[in-house]
Design a protein around this motif. Structure first.
Motif, PDB file in Angstrom:
ATOM      1  N   VAL A 175       0.843  -1.202   0.000  1.00 32.47           N
ATOM      2  CA  VAL A 175       0.000   0.000   0.000  1.00 32.47           C
ATOM      3  C   VAL A 175       0.874   1.247   0.000  1.00 32.47           C
ATOM      4  N   ALA A 176       1.902   1.274   0.860  1.00 32.66           N
ATOM      5  CA  ALA A 176       2.806   2.420   0.917  1.00 32.66           C
ATOM      6  C   ALA A 176       3.597   2.561  -0.382  1.00 32.66           C
ATOM      7  N   LEU A 177       3.981   1.428  -0.966  1.00 32.15           N
ATOM      8  CA  LEU A 177       4.732   1.478  -2.220  1.00 32.15           C
ATOM      9  C   LEU A 177       3.892   2.094  -3.331  1.00 32.15           C
ATOM     10  N   LEU A 178       2.624   1.717  -3.424  1.00 32.38           N
ATOM     11  CA  LEU A 178       1.753   2.277  -4.453  1.00 32.38           C
ATOM     12  C   LEU A 178       1.531   3.774  -4.230  1.00 32.38           C
ATOM     13  N   GLU A 179       1.374   4.193  -2.981  1.00 30.59           N
ATOM     14  CA  GLU A 179       1.205   5.617  -2.690  1.00 30.59           C
ATOM     15  C   GLU A 179       2.437   6.402  -3.114  1.00 30.59           C
ATOM     16  N   THR A 180       3.605   5.807  -2.922  1.00 27.26           N
ATOM     17  CA  THR A 180       4.845   6.480  -3.323  1.00 27.26           C
ATOM     18  C   THR A 180       4.938   6.606  -4.836  1.00 27.26           C
ATOM     19  N   LEU A 181       4.593   5.545  -5.550  1.00 28.19           N
ATOM     20  CA  LEU A 181       4.706   5.563  -7.006  1.00 28.19           C
ATOM     21  C   LEU A 181       3.760   6.570  -7.656  1.00 28.19           C
TER      22      LEU A 181
END
Length: 366
Positions: free
Chosen positions: A82-88
């Motif tokens: 979830v955090a990775l997608l928010e960063t991307l």
């Protein structure tokens, strides 16, 4: 002197990474394994459904992995997907055009240069991993603006070699079919209207229905989508046993267990099948496989549309005619454990030979 990071990769399209990872983002965490050939992400839920995607090194303009000669990969770890997608999507990565592409994948219509999807194509993404156990650093650059995020990494629950995946026995397949993914997506969408609790997969190479999907247990009754055979009037070739296949499939093979009269029937939890909905809608083709234990694999081939890193985009007609280069496609695989009576089956055996059947899907024209 700062030590050289053990892994560094740069992609000129954060949108590609975001699209592929979002296909499997049905749980909070993903297990990650960095290998010499790319990055493998795995997400699972309750040991009954698993989503896998592999970011091939061809998707990156730079891919450096510093390993000893006898090492093939880094130790696996887990991160918050979830955090990775928010960063991307920190610079506002937009969804692709809503217009339907009959071949699956991205629509060739991106609007003009001022529409959100067009603006979303920019930006580079750098992934850095200093050493095993260190945070995973994601750096997104858009023009003169740079954002860096350090994501905590955690020990993987299970190593992939031991018990990291739902096993699919490729040497004991009872069903194998390749078809356009939009046909499967339409069928699942149609069945969703009755809100079923289970999906029955029904297949045979001897008699109709050759291939059908049935929604069972819904409050509005059961429903069935049957894929029609090639032709009801085709004569059986002399000297051969007639074997028909559904019209919409390009490859269709059923090897039913003895005593089953040439037919296989297996039930799966419908809500779990819906976890593959995003990949189903984006993919160009899907490979449907089921082994003798009932484990179902849906492997999706997604045409990334704009190539690996060069920004060149093929239109729909080119996608249908020209072969796909290794960097222009990616694969997302879902595994499902069957329902056994009223219980969900669970198999803990290892799957040490897991690979994406890239060549098989590429050899079949969409």
């Amino acid at each position: 002197m700062v030590d050289q990071p053990v892994f560094t990769a740069v992609s000129t399209s954060a949108r590609q990474l975001h699209t592929l990872l979002r296909c499997i983002a049905f749980s909070q965490r993903a297990e990650v394994q960095i290998t010499r050939s790319g990055i493998r992400f795995s997400v699972e839920e309750a040991r009954v459904v698993q989503g896998l995607t592999f970011l091939d090194k061809a998707l990156f303009s730079t891919f450096n992995l510093n390993l000893d000669e006898d090492q093939h990969s880094l130790p696996p770890f887990s991160i918050s997907i979830v955090a990775l997608l928010e960063t991307l999507q920190i610079f506002g990565i937009a969804e692709t055009s809503a217009s339907r592409n009959p071949y699956g994948g991205f629509s060739s219509s991106y609007g003009n240069a001022f529409t959100a999807p067009a603006l979303a194509l920019g930006g580079t993404c750098r992934i850095t991993y200093q050493h095993a156990g260190a945070p995973l650093t994601i750096t997104i650059q858009e023009g003169s603006v740079t954002t860096t995020c350090e994501m905590n990494t955690y020990d993987a629950h299970d190593a992939y070699e031991d018990d990291g995946g739902i096993p699919l026995d490729r040497n004991a397949l009872c069903l194998k079919a390749i078809m356009r993914s939009t046909w499967l997506h339409d069928a699942i969408t149609e069945l969703s209207g009755t809100n079923p609790t289970a999906l029955m997969l029904n297949a045979s190479n001897r008699s109709t229905p050759y291939f059908s999907l049935e929604g069972e247990g819904g409050p509005f009754g059961d429903s069935t989508v049957e894929f029609m055979p090639e032709s009801k009037n085709d004569p059986t070739p002399s000297g051969t046993r007639g074997k028909k296949r559904p019209l919409i499939t390009e490859t269709f093979s059923v090897v039913a267990p003895s005593g089953s009269h040439g037919r296989i029937r297996q039930r799966y939890k419908f809500d779990m099948l819906k976890r593959a909905g995003r990949a189903m809608a984006l993919a160009t083709k899907v490979s449907v496989r089921q082994d003798q234990q009932g484990v179902l694999s849906l492997q999706f081939m997604i045409d990334l549309g704009d190539g690996a890193n060069n920004g060149a985009r093929r239109d729909d007609t080119d996608a249908a005619a020209a072969p796909l280069s290794p960097g222009s496609v990616a694969f997302v695989d879902f595994r499902f454990v069957p329902l056994l009576g009223d219980e969900e089956g669970s198999d803990s055996d290892a799957d040490t030979g897991e690979e994406f059947d890239v060549q098989e899907l590429n050899n079949v024209s969409p």
